[in-house]
Design a protein around this motif. Structure first.
Motif, PDB file in Angstrom:
ATOM      1  N   ALA C  98       0.907  -1.108   0.087  1.00 52.88           N
ATOM      2  CA  ALA C  98      -0.108  -0.068   0.057  1.00 52.88           C
ATOM      3  C   ALA C  98       0.944   1.143   0.090  1.00 52.88           C
ATOM      4  O   ALA C  98       0.687   2.230  -0.732  1.00 52.88           O
ATOM      5  CB  ALA C  98      -0.994   0.043   1.265  1.00 52.88           C
ATOM      6  N   GLU C  99       1.879   1.144   0.874  1.00 52.39           N
ATOM      7  CA  GLU C  99       2.966   2.277   0.909  1.00 52.39           C
ATOM      8  C   GLU C  99       3.452   2.709  -0.687  1.00 52.39           C
ATOM      9  O   GLU C  99       3.533   3.610  -0.979  1.00 52.39           O
ATOM     10  CB  GLU C  99       3.738   2.371   2.195  1.00 52.39           C
ATOM     11  N   VAL C 100       4.123   1.456  -1.068  1.00 52.24           N
ATOM     12  CA  VAL C 100       4.661   1.632  -2.256  1.00 52.24           C
ATOM     13  C   VAL C 100       3.653   2.175  -3.426  1.00 52.24           C
ATOM     14  O   VAL C 100       4.194   3.164  -4.037  1.00 52.24           O
ATOM     15  CB  VAL C 100       5.351   0.258  -2.838  1.00 52.24           C
ATOM     16  N   ALA C 101       2.670   1.692  -3.442  1.00 51.87           N
ATOM     17  CA  ALA C 101       1.331   1.992  -4.524  1.00 51.87           C
ATOM     18  C   ALA C 101       0.976   3.755  -4.162  1.00 51.87           C
ATOM     19  O   ALA C 101       1.125   4.405  -5.345  1.00 51.87           O
ATOM     20  CB  ALA C 101       0.550   1.162  -4.436  1.00 51.87           C
ATOM     21  N   LYS C 102       0.945   3.957  -2.770  1.00 53.64           N
ATOM     22  CA  LYS C 102       0.623   5.225  -2.732  1.00 53.64           C
ATOM     23  C   LYS C 102       1.695   6.263  -2.938  1.00 53.64           C
ATOM     24  O   LYS C 102       1.270   7.487  -3.575  1.00 53.64           O
ATOM     25  CB  LYS C 102       0.382   5.372  -1.182  1.00 53.64           C
ATOM     26  N   TYR C 103       2.941   6.128  -2.637  1.00 54.36           N
ATOM     27  CA  TYR C 103       3.847   7.071  -2.844  1.00 54.36           C
ATOM     28  C   TYR C 103       4.801   6.792  -4.069  1.00 54.36           C
ATOM     29  O   TYR C 103       5.659   7.696  -4.302  1.00 54.36           O
ATOM     30  CB  TYR C 103       4.705   7.267  -1.477  1.00 54.36           C
ATOM     31  N   GLY C 104       4.640   5.603  -4.600  1.00 53.72           N
ATOM     32  CA  GLY C 104       5.725   5.393  -5.876  1.00 53.72           C
ATOM     33  C   GLY C 104       6.938   5.275  -5.066  1.00 53.72           C
ATOM     34  O   GLY C 104       8.038   5.873  -5.686  1.00 53.72           O
ATOM     35  N   LEU C 105       7.205   4.436  -4.042  1.00 55.15           N
ATOM     36  CA  LEU C 105       8.774   4.377  -3.431  1.00 55.15           C
ATOM     37  C   LEU C 105       9.601   3.283  -4.293  1.00 55.15           C
ATOM     38  O   LEU C 105       8.986   2.473  -4.905  1.00 55.15           O
ATOM     39  CB  LEU C 105       8.532   3.888  -2.113  1.00 55.15           C
ATOM     40  N   SER C 106      10.652   3.745  -4.382  1.00 53.98           N
ATOM     41  CA  SER C 106      11.688   2.604  -4.745  1.00 53.98           C
ATOM     42  C   SER C 106      12.623   2.258  -3.685  1.00 53.98           C
ATOM     43  O   SER C 106      13.159   3.224  -2.875  1.00 53.98           O
ATOM     44  CB  SER C 106      12.498   3.037  -5.816  1.00 53.98           C
ATOM     45  N   MET C 107      12.744   0.855  -3.351  1.00 55.77           N
ATOM     46  CA  MET C 107      13.623   0.696  -2.251  1.00 55.77           C
ATOM     47  C   MET C 107      15.036   0.124  -2.500  1.00 55.77           C
ATOM     48  O   MET C 107      15.115  -0.505  -3.656  1.00 55.77           O
ATOM     49  CB  MET C 107      12.825  -0.638  -1.459  1.00 55.77           C
ATOM     50  N   VAL C 108      16.041   0.563  -1.721  1.00 53.93           N
ATOM     51  CA  VAL C 108      17.196  -0.163  -1.886  1.00 53.93           C
ATOM     52  C   VAL C 108      17.566  -0.786  -0.358  1.00 53.93           C
ATOM     53  O   VAL C 108      17.545  -0.351   0.450  1.00 53.93           O
ATOM     54  CB  VAL C 108      18.312   0.861  -2.289  1.00 53.93           C
ATOM     55  N   LYS C 109      17.938  -2.008  -0.574  1.00 53.04           N
ATOM     56  CA  LYS C 109      18.204  -2.953   0.512  1.00 53.04           C
ATOM     57  C   LYS C 109      19.760  -2.945   0.581  1.00 53.04           C
ATOM     58  O   LYS C 109      20.505  -3.475  -0.379  1.00 53.04           O
ATOM     59  CB  LYS C 109      17.753  -4.198   0.358  1.00 53.04           C
ATOM     60  N   TRP C 110      20.592  -2.372   1.485  1.00 53.03           N
ATOM     61  CA  TRP C 110      21.908  -2.332   1.583  1.00 53.03           C
ATOM     62  C   TRP C 110      22.554  -3.075   2.651  1.00 53.03           C
ATOM     63  O   TRP C 110      23.686  -3.132   2.819  1.00 53.03           O
ATOM     64  CB  TRP C 110      22.412  -0.911   1.506  1.00 53.03           C
ATOM     65  N   ALA C 111      21.750  -3.727   3.580  1.00 52.54           N
ATOM     66  CA  ALA C 111      22.362  -4.534   4.660  1.00 52.54           C
ATOM     67  C   ALA C 111      21.425  -5.471   5.276  1.00 52.54           C
ATOM     68  O   ALA C 111      20.129  -5.067   5.058  1.00 52.54           O
ATOM     69  CB  ALA C 111      22.846  -3.524   5.785  1.00 52.54           C
ATOM     70  N   ILE C 112      21.820  -6.543   6.029  1.00 53.27           N
ATOM     71  CA  ILE C 112      20.874  -7.615   6.473  1.00 53.27           C
ATOM     72  C   ILE C 112      21.258  -7.449   8.015  1.00 53.27           C
ATOM     73  O   ILE C 112      22.375  -7.016   8.742  1.00 53.27           O
ATOM     74  CB  ILE C 112      21.075  -8.984   6.181  1.00 53.27           C
TER      75      ILE C 112
END
Lengths: 282, 294, 278
Positions: C98-112
């Motif tokens: 929902a958050e991605v759709a609402k704001y058009g977010l793009s995620m980068v995962k840089w650590a675990i």
């Protein structure tokens, strides 16, 4: 009136209106922003329900109780202390030691709130934890002790001011009749000064309710209704500081304005009361 | 006999209270001094950066107090810049121009403003920022400007009050002399009344500066952040000394950072106490001189 | 007069040259050359040590760039970047659909990273079962004595709803169980760590990257949370650390994200106690 005079007059007036508008703007903004919440839920529900966002409950009862508990308790600690100090300054040692104490009290007004919180975290909280062998030490008691210290200068200065206003002739009369200091205090000074004392108490109570940092740092911020002074509690002010980071479309965030209005209302009532008292009886 | 007994009891009670209060304050200050005095040297403020480079803003300071101190300085200057003219003018209006009824309403509003908890003012500042961000420009963020505006709301009533009271408490002689000699009201205010009440007003201003420097609740809602460096413009986030103390108390990463927290707390305390002493000095100095002026 | 001006000019040039010499040593940071913007970061508090270090390295070499870092929690990070209040919003959980759709977010995962229950190092109860942990947080087990420790009440510390750390811990370790009303609230991973350090009878939970000798991780069902067990998948209360931008990152924001994923950025990730993705 020359133009310059008129201009100055209207500029001064404008400034006063502007400053007054700030007061009303804060109130207006709080009301306007909390209206959407009030449309969805009755005010009473918000004031009486527990806080549990996971279960869709957004009541602020625990915070209101927490605020009142901490403020009241700090008043209980601070009132006798302040009365004693004011007596020291004005009655028992009005000379050298009293003056020195007054200077120290005035200097205390300059100590930043965050300093009380900082020392509270690292000095008071461990002591409270070890003395009472209960909980974490982050408690109503710790917060009230520090708050009591924070508000005592206000009280002491108010008290000693009102003691100083008692007419000297009345005091001399007591001395002439052979009364002792306690009689002087009870029959002459308190009847004269009770308005000032009450005003001091109300204003310090407002100060205690409005403080954020001490409660936020050393009261533990739990959302349960406190059942003893060693329990942790959350105040309205700390609640605002904790929730402010939340998503500002959420109900949690909008409830903050209800908290804001509640605080605004409580402190304004105090101010009105204090003003009413302060006016001299005819 | 009984007289003496009650008197003694009262004296004992007041001595106990006085000692308790002074003791508590000394413990607080002593605790900070003992824990913090060793950290007070240039490295605490400038870390590994050369002080001169930092002062000229050539090089950013990391892990030092410098950005926080500059942030607090900017905050104080800006918020006094906003609050001072408005506050002085309002105070003059209340003392010299306002008819009784108007005066009553205005001073009621200012008293209420003085009573509003600072966190509520912060909430107001924050929500206005969000409101402006949505409806005007998406380049408006919580920032130095918003913080200092909110802080100026906080100290406005202090400035108004001290101005008003200092003006009103002038003796009638001082008040009437210049108009009798043909001065206009404005001339009387600026050439006679304000200069003779200067001590009260200035010490009120210094106390207001202290308030700006110490308040944490407002700035933590309106733009103070953990790391920002020296603020580049009034539209950027900033660090501030009281926020740094709060931040260190709650989330120091290692004992080294904690000692920096003690140092910062001590510096903040010295700063505020210093301002207070300045205010006090101004008040006594000028009050002693004023009677001989007229 | 004129000579004075010339000397000043020469000195300035000299200063520039000397400063420039410092620049040359920085390798992965060259891409930031010419940038002079303010980069605003907020959100997840587990991310802060890495963000601070990266910012420090970048700003030391390129003083024209200003990077501001605030906390607030994952929820706040996602919301604020979505609303355009910050350039990068960090989160310790994936943004919801929902958050991605609402704001058009793009995620980068840089650590675990893992999330571990922590106690004071002097506490003699080093391991718990999952059930015990849930009972403690629900308020059913209230003293350390029940678990073989001192006869003192258990002080629970938790985070607010905005926290990604809380979300992961609540889902994976507490199995969405109740968290007691009596729990103390703190606002960040850092605050959680120092609260537990200061209270010998505390239990809380922090990002594994924050664990050092001042707090002790609780062995959960026989698995001690550490970088190795999280990496091997043995310790299951794990999550990624994400940085979100509104739409595809561009300009300085893009360069910052790339820097996090670069060898030097990943080195910082390791240095601060997290598991690199590359």
């Amino acid at each position: 009136m020359p133009f310059k005079e008129k201009l100055a007059r209207s500029l001064f007036f404008l400034a006063a209106v502007l400053s007054a508008a700030v007061t009303l703007a804060v109130l207006g903004f709080m009301i306007a922003l909390s209206l959407p919440v009030l449309k969805k839920a009755a005010l009473w529900d918000i004031l009486s329900a527990p806080w549990s966002p996971d279960h869709g409950q957004f009541g602020i009862l625990a915070m209101i109780v927490g605020t009142l508990c901490i403020a009241l308790f700090s008043l209980c600690i601070s009132f006798p202390l302040s009365l004693g100090c004011a007596l020291f300054i004005e009655v028992t040692r009005p000379g050298g030691p009293g003056k020195v104490l007054k200077k120290i009290v005035q200097l205390m007004t300059a100590i930043p709130t965050v300093i009380y919180g900082f020392v509270g975290v690292f000095l008071l909280v461990p002591i409270v934890r070890e003395i009472f062998v209960y909980g974490s030490g982050m408690s109503i008691l710790s917060a009230s002790l520090m708050l009591g210290l924070l508000i005592s200068p206000t009280m002491i200065l108010f008290f000693s001011q009102s003691f100083a206003r008692v007419p000297q002739s009345d005091l001399n009369a007591v001395d002439a009749l052979g009364g002792n200091t306690v009689q002087k205090l009870w029959y002459v000074m308190l009847p004269h000064a009770w308005r000032g004392i009450l005003t001091g108490i109300i204003l310090s109570f407002g100060r205690a309710m409005g403080d954020t940092l001490i409660a936020l740092m050393i009261s533990g911020n739990s959302i349960a209704l406190p059942s003893s002074v060693l329990d942790s509690a959350r105040t309205l002010t700390a609640h605002i500081a904790l929730i402010i980071a939340a998503d500002f479309d959420s109900i949690e965030f909008k409830i903050l304005f209800i908290c804001g209005i509640t605080l605004y209302g409580m402190t304004s009532c105090g101010i009105l009361l204090a003003r009413g008292l302060d006016r001299k009886p005819r | 006999m009984t007289n003496a007994f009650w008197d003694k009891l009262l004296a004992l009670f007041s001595w106990a209270c006085a000692l308790l209060l002074v003791g508590a304050v000394s413990v607080i200050i002593g605790f900070l001094v003992v824990k913090g005095y060793q950290t007070i040297h240039l490295e605490l403020i400038f870390s590994t950066t050369r002080p001169l480079d930092a002062l000229l803003f050539k090089q950013q300071v990391f892990d030092g107090l410098f950005p926080a101190m500059v942030g607090t300085l900017f905050l104080v200057v800006l918020s006094m810049g906003f609050a001072l003219p408005v506050g002085l003018a309002s105070g003059i209006f209340l003392a010299e121009y306002a008819p009784p009824r108007v005066k009553w309403i205005f001073s009621l509003l200012f008293d209420v403003l003085a009573g509003i908890p600072s966190i509520v003012v912060g909430l107001f500042g924050f929500s206005i920022t969000i409101f402006l961000h949505h409806s005007f420009s998406d380049r408006i963020f919580p920032c130095l400007l918003i913080s200092s505006l909110s802080l100026s709301f906080l100290v406005l009533p202090y400035i108004i009050r001290t101005t008003q009271i200092s003006l009103e408490s002038l003796p009638l002689q001082v008040r009437l002399t210049a108009p009798c000699l043909g001065a206009t009201k404005l001339e009387n205010i600026f050439l006679v009344l304000l200069p003779s009440s200067l001590s009260g007003i200035v010490s009120g201003i210094v106390l207001a500066i202290g308030r700006c420097a110490e308040d944490t609740a407002v700035i933590m809602l309106t733009g103070a952040v953990a790391t920002a460096g020296v603020p580049r413009s009034i539209f950027s986030s900033f660090e501030a000394l009281p926020f740094y103390v709060y931040y260190m108390a709650s989330e120091y990463a290692d004992p080294l950072e904690l000692t920096k927290g003690y140092g910062a707390a001590l510096i903040l305390l010295i700063l505020c106490a210093g301002l207070f002493v300045v205010a006090y000095a101004i008040k006594t100095r000028l009050t002693l001189k004023t009677p001989y002026r007229f | 007069m004129n000579t004075g001006y010339r000397i000043l000019k020469l000195t300035l040039i000299l200063v520039m040259v000397v400063l420039q010499a410092g620049f040359c040593f920085a390798s992965g940071l060259d891409v930031f050359k010419g940038e002079n913007r303010v980069l605003r970061i907020s959100g997840g508090t587990a991310h802060i040590p890495v963000m601070k270090e990266a910012a420090k390295r970048i700003m030391t070499v390129h003083p024209d760039i200003q990077i501001t870092i605030a906390g607030g929690g994952s929820g706040a990070g996602i919301k604020q970047v979505g609303e355009g209040l910050v350039d990068i919003g960090n989160s310790g959980r994936q943004a919801t659909e929902a958050e991605v759709a609402k704001y058009g977010l793009s995620m980068v995962k840089w650590a675990i990273d893992g999330v571990a229950a922590v106690i004071h190092p002097k506490n003699p109860v080093p391991s718990l079962t999952g059930q015990q942990l849930q009972d403690i947080f629900a308020g059913n087990i209230t003293t350390w004595k029940t678990l073989g420790g001192d006869d003192r009440p258990i002080n629970i510390y938790t985070r607010d709803k905005s926290s990604g750390t809380r979300e992961v811990f609540w889902k994976r370790a507490l199995k969405k169980g109740k968290i007691s009303d009596k729990a103390h609230f703190v606002t960040s991973n850092g605050a959680m760590k120092s609260a537990v350090t200061n209270d010998p009878y505390a239990i809380g939970y922090v990002s594994v990257g924050y664990i050092d000798q001042t707090v002790a991780p609780v062995t959960l069902d026989g698995v001690t949370p550490s970088l190795e067990t999280v990496k091997s998948g043995e310790y299951t209360v794990a999550r990624g650390l994400y940085s979100n931008t509104k739409g595809e990152a561009t300009g300085l924001t893009r360069k910052f994200m790339d820097y996090l994923l670069s060898p030097e950025g990943q080195e910082i990730v390791v240095e601060k106690g997290f598991i690199p993705v590359n």
